[in-house]
Motif scaffolding. Sequence first.
Motif, PDB file in Angstrom:
ATOM      1  N   ASP A  16      31.827  32.743  53.449  1.00  0.00           N
ATOM      2  CA  ASP A  16      33.268  32.011  52.851  1.00  0.00           C
ATOM      3  C   ASP A  16      33.728  32.555  51.703  1.00  0.00           C
ATOM      4  O   ASP A  16      33.239  33.291  50.872  1.00  0.00           O
ATOM      5  N   VAL A  17      35.246  32.277  51.929  1.00  0.00           N
ATOM      6  CA  VAL A  17      36.267  32.536  50.839  1.00  0.00           C
ATOM      7  C   VAL A  17      37.333  31.775  50.507  1.00  0.00           C
ATOM      8  O   VAL A  17      37.792  31.113  51.284  1.00  0.00           O
ATOM      9  N   ARG A  18      37.328  31.652  49.078  1.00  0.00           N
ATOM     10  CA  ARG A  18      38.449  30.766  48.664  1.00  0.00           C
ATOM     11  C   ARG A  18      39.924  31.731  48.706  1.00  0.00           C
ATOM     12  O   ARG A  18      39.690  32.741  48.020  1.00  0.00           O
ATOM     13  N   ASP A  19      40.915  31.623  49.306  1.00  0.00           N
ATOM     14  CA  ASP A  19      42.065  32.293  49.170  1.00  0.00           C
ATOM     15  C   ASP A  19      43.269  31.361  48.789  1.00  0.00           C
ATOM     16  O   ASP A  19      43.763  30.424  49.394  1.00  0.00           O
ATOM     17  N   GLU A  20      43.721  31.482  47.509  1.00  0.00           N
ATOM     18  CA  GLU A  20      44.842  30.873  46.927  1.00  0.00           C
ATOM     19  C   GLU A  20      45.862  31.573  46.402  1.00  0.00           C
ATOM     20  O   GLU A  20      45.754  32.801  45.936  1.00  0.00           O
ATOM     21  N   GLY A  21      47.208  31.220  46.252  1.00  0.00           N
ATOM     22  CA  GLY A  21      48.254  31.679  45.679  1.00  0.00           C
ATOM     23  C   GLY A  21      48.990  32.393  46.813  1.00  0.00           C
ATOM     24  O   GLY A  21      48.814  32.161  47.948  1.00  0.00           O
ATOM     25  N   PRO A  22      50.326  33.122  46.517  1.00  0.00           N
ATOM     26  CA  PRO A  22      51.083  33.323  47.470  1.00  0.00           C
ATOM     27  C   PRO A  22      50.491  34.791  48.298  1.00  0.00           C
ATOM     28  O   PRO A  22      49.942  35.613  47.991  1.00  0.00           O
ATOM     29  N   LEU A  23      50.855  34.736  49.515  1.00  0.00           N
ATOM     30  CA  LEU A  23      50.130  35.862  50.551  1.00  0.00           C
ATOM     31  C   LEU A  23      50.783  37.063  50.209  1.00  0.00           C
ATOM     32  O   LEU A  23      50.074  38.074  50.408  1.00  0.00           O
ATOM     33  N   ASP A  24      52.114  37.188  49.571  1.00  0.00           N
ATOM     34  CA  ASP A  24      52.525  38.427  49.301  1.00  0.00           C
ATOM     35  C   ASP A  24      52.269  38.801  47.816  1.00  0.00           C
ATOM     36  O   ASP A  24      52.918  39.807  47.438  1.00  0.00           O
ATOM     37  N   GLY A  25      51.528  38.261  47.003  1.00  0.00           N
ATOM     38  CA  GLY A  25      51.276  38.483  45.521  1.00  0.00           C
ATOM     39  C   GLY A  25      50.209  39.605  45.573  1.00  0.00           C
ATOM     40  O   GLY A  25      49.597  39.748  46.522  1.00  0.00           O
ATOM     41  N   PRO A  26      50.084  40.203  44.357  1.00  0.00           N
ATOM     42  CA  PRO A  26      49.136  41.142  44.185  1.00  0.00           C
ATOM     43  C   PRO A  26      47.840  40.577  44.053  1.00  0.00           C
ATOM     44  O   PRO A  26      47.542  39.483  43.688  1.00  0.00           O
ATOM     45  N   VAL A  27      46.701  41.186  44.774  1.00  0.00           N
ATOM     46  CA  VAL A  27      45.441  40.390  45.189  1.00  0.00           C
ATOM     47  C   VAL A  27      44.582  40.634  43.875  1.00  0.00           C
ATOM     48  O   VAL A  27      44.431  41.833  43.614  1.00  0.00           O
ATOM     49  N   VAL A  28      44.011  39.582  43.875  1.00  0.00           N
ATOM     50  CA  VAL A  28      42.885  39.740  42.695  1.00  0.00           C
ATOM     51  C   VAL A  28      41.536  39.116  43.477  1.00  0.00           C
ATOM     52  O   VAL A  28      41.669  37.906  43.871  1.00  0.00           O
ATOM     53  N   ILE A  29      40.686  39.800  43.249  1.00  0.00           N
ATOM     54  CA  ILE A  29      39.117  39.626  44.018  1.00  0.00           C
ATOM     55  C   ILE A  29      38.282  39.140  42.762  1.00  0.00           C
ATOM     56  O   ILE A  29      38.166  39.988  41.847  1.00  0.00           O
ATOM     57  N   ALA A  30      37.627  37.931  42.771  1.00  0.00           N
ATOM     58  CA  ALA A  30      37.053  37.565  41.679  1.00  0.00           C
ATOM     59  C   ALA A  30      35.572  37.094  42.554  1.00  0.00           C
ATOM     60  O   ALA A  30      35.518  36.293  43.418  1.00  0.00           O
ATOM     61  N   LEU A  31      34.423  37.945  41.653  1.00  0.00           N
ATOM     62  CA  LEU A  31      33.231  37.850  42.307  1.00  0.00           C
ATOM     63  C   LEU A  31      32.302  36.957  41.152  1.00  0.00           C
ATOM     64  O   LEU A  31      32.366  37.345  39.782  1.00  0.00           O
ATOM     65  N   HIS A  32      31.693  35.937  41.688  1.00  0.00           N
ATOM     66  CA  HIS A  32      30.783  35.266  40.773  1.00  0.00           C
ATOM     67  C   HIS A  32      29.424  35.859  40.713  1.00  0.00           C
ATOM     68  O   HIS A  32      29.093  36.752  41.323  1.00  0.00           O
ATOM     69  N   GLY A  33      28.583  35.353  39.826  1.00  0.00           N
ATOM     70  CA  GLY A  33      27.305  35.673  39.578  1.00  0.00           C
ATOM     71  C   GLY A  33      26.276  34.822  39.899  1.00  0.00           C
ATOM     72  O   GLY A  33      26.325  33.846  40.848  1.00  0.00           O
ATOM     73  N   PHE A  34      25.015  34.891  39.334  1.00  0.00           N
ATOM     74  CA  PHE A  34      23.912  34.097  39.594  1.00  0.00           C
ATOM     75  C   PHE A  34      23.758  33.034  38.458  1.00  0.00           C
ATOM     76  O   PHE A  34      23.955  33.133  37.301  1.00  0.00           O
ATOM     77  N   PRO A  35      23.435  31.755  38.833  1.00  0.00           N
ATOM     78  CA  PRO A  35      23.236  31.150  40.154  1.00  0.00           C
ATOM     79  C   PRO A  35      24.515  30.269  40.385  1.00  0.00           C
ATOM     80  O   PRO A  35      24.396  29.062  40.115  1.00  0.00           O
ATOM     81  N   GLN A  36      25.654  30.796  41.008  1.00  0.00           N
ATOM     82  CA  GLN A  36      26.852  30.240  40.963  1.00  0.00           C
ATOM     83  C   GLN A  36      27.502  30.685  42.539  1.00  0.00           C
ATOM     84  O   GLN A  36      26.930  31.373  43.256  1.00  0.00           O
ATOM     85  N   THR A  37      28.477  30.075  42.693  1.00  0.00           N
ATOM     86  CA  THR A  37      29.396  30.351  43.793  1.00  0.00           C
ATOM     87  C   THR A  37      30.945  30.435  43.313  1.00  0.00           C
ATOM     88  O   THR A  37      31.009  30.696  42.073  1.00  0.00           O
ATOM     89  N   SER A  38      31.705  30.825  44.306  1.00  0.00           N
ATOM     90  CA  SER A  38      33.208  30.896  43.823  1.00  0.00           C
ATOM     91  C   SER A  38      33.744  29.749  43.224  1.00  0.00           C
ATOM     92  O   SER A  38      34.746  29.853  42.322  1.00  0.00           O
ATOM     93  N   ALA A  39      33.076  28.674  43.221  1.00  0.00           N
ATOM     94  CA  ALA A  39      33.642  27.511  42.444  1.00  0.00           C
ATOM     95  C   ALA A  39      33.529  27.729  41.038  1.00  0.00           C
ATOM     96  O   ALA A  39      34.185  27.006  39.992  1.00  0.00           O
ATOM     97  N   SER A  40      32.736  28.888  40.564  1.00  0.00           N
ATOM     98  CA  SER A  40      33.014  28.847  39.053  1.00  0.00           C
ATOM     99  C   SER A  40      34.097  29.504  38.718  1.00  0.00           C
ATOM    100  O   SER A  40      34.335  29.576  37.389  1.00  0.00           O
ATOM    101  N   TRP A  41      35.034  29.814  39.442  1.00  0.00           N
ATOM    102  CA  TRP A  41      36.365  30.368  39.078  1.00  0.00           C
ATOM    103  C   TRP A  41      37.324  29.331  39.137  1.00  0.00           C
ATOM    104  O   TRP A  41      38.581  29.633  38.742  1.00  0.00           O
ATOM    105  N   SER A  42      37.024  28.160  39.398  1.00  0.00           N
ATOM    106  CA  SER A  42      37.997  26.915  39.503  1.00  0.00           C
ATOM    107  C   SER A  42      39.000  26.791  38.636  1.00  0.00           C
ATOM    108  O   SER A  42      40.169  26.599  38.626  1.00  0.00           O
ATOM    109  N   GLY A  43      38.359  27.200  37.169  1.00  0.00           N
ATOM    110  CA  GLY A  43      39.425  26.899  36.092  1.00  0.00           C
ATOM    111  C   GLY A  43      40.175  28.130  35.633  1.00  0.00           C
ATOM    112  O   GLY A  43      41.148  28.005  35.056  1.00  0.00           O
TER     113      GLY A  43
END
Length: 281
Positions: A16-43
Amino acid sequence: MSGRLTSFTSDGLTFDVRDEGPLDGPVVIALHGFPQTSASWSGVVPPLVAAGCRVLAPDQRGYSPGARPADVASYDLARVVADVLALADAAGADRFHLVGHDWGAAVGWALAGRHADRVATLCAVSVPHPAALSRSFLGSQALRSWYVLAFQVPGLAERAFRARGGAVVRRMLARTGMPEPEAAVRLLADPATATGAVNWYRALRVPGRLRAGRIRVPTLYVWSDRDTALGRRAAEGTAAFVDGPYRFVVLPGVSHWVPEERPDELAGLLLEHLGAHPLER
């Protein structure tokens, strides 16, 4: 650039992946840690999106329901790094900015060290370069990392996570300063997720494990001085393993959980870093 992603495949697994922002924007890949999910990047994500970035935040191996292999060897860093490259390929991103917290930072160091051609910049949060961390084990870091040894005992962590309705893990996380531990408690209550999450630590003993190598890409390392898991010696020693442009930022009075505790400040640092080293398109 490809369309919006909700999932991608790697090594026969579905993430599963969260994909937000303009499709033509520079890509930032954000990787969570233990014990979390992609929700840790919500803020952290909204300011990046507002600045025009496309942010991809996957639920990593062991956390996505479709990507929970049971065997320890499946969590070797080489495979986890390959997962991130598969995500970038699915998004059509030949090069991308990379940010990781906790285990996500460990993946970031390895990926940037081994695939500098794909990584425009690296931002590691909390976890230092693995070689600096190894050196620090001669001092107080060994005591800080007691849980890594405990996690090696088959089934011990999984039982502890479910003990007394999660009270043990809730207390442990609260002591580290985690702002809202309930999401992590619920996550670790699931046996499959708990084993997958702990297998990241158990894979440290896999023979021939991937090493990060020296870092040549522009790097921002953010460490907080109230991190109960990772000490100052390794944090300050990380500079010795970075050959590219390097910035080390210490957040005073902040716990290990930087993305949740200081999301706006972290996003601001990230945007400064990305602005200083823009992704050529």
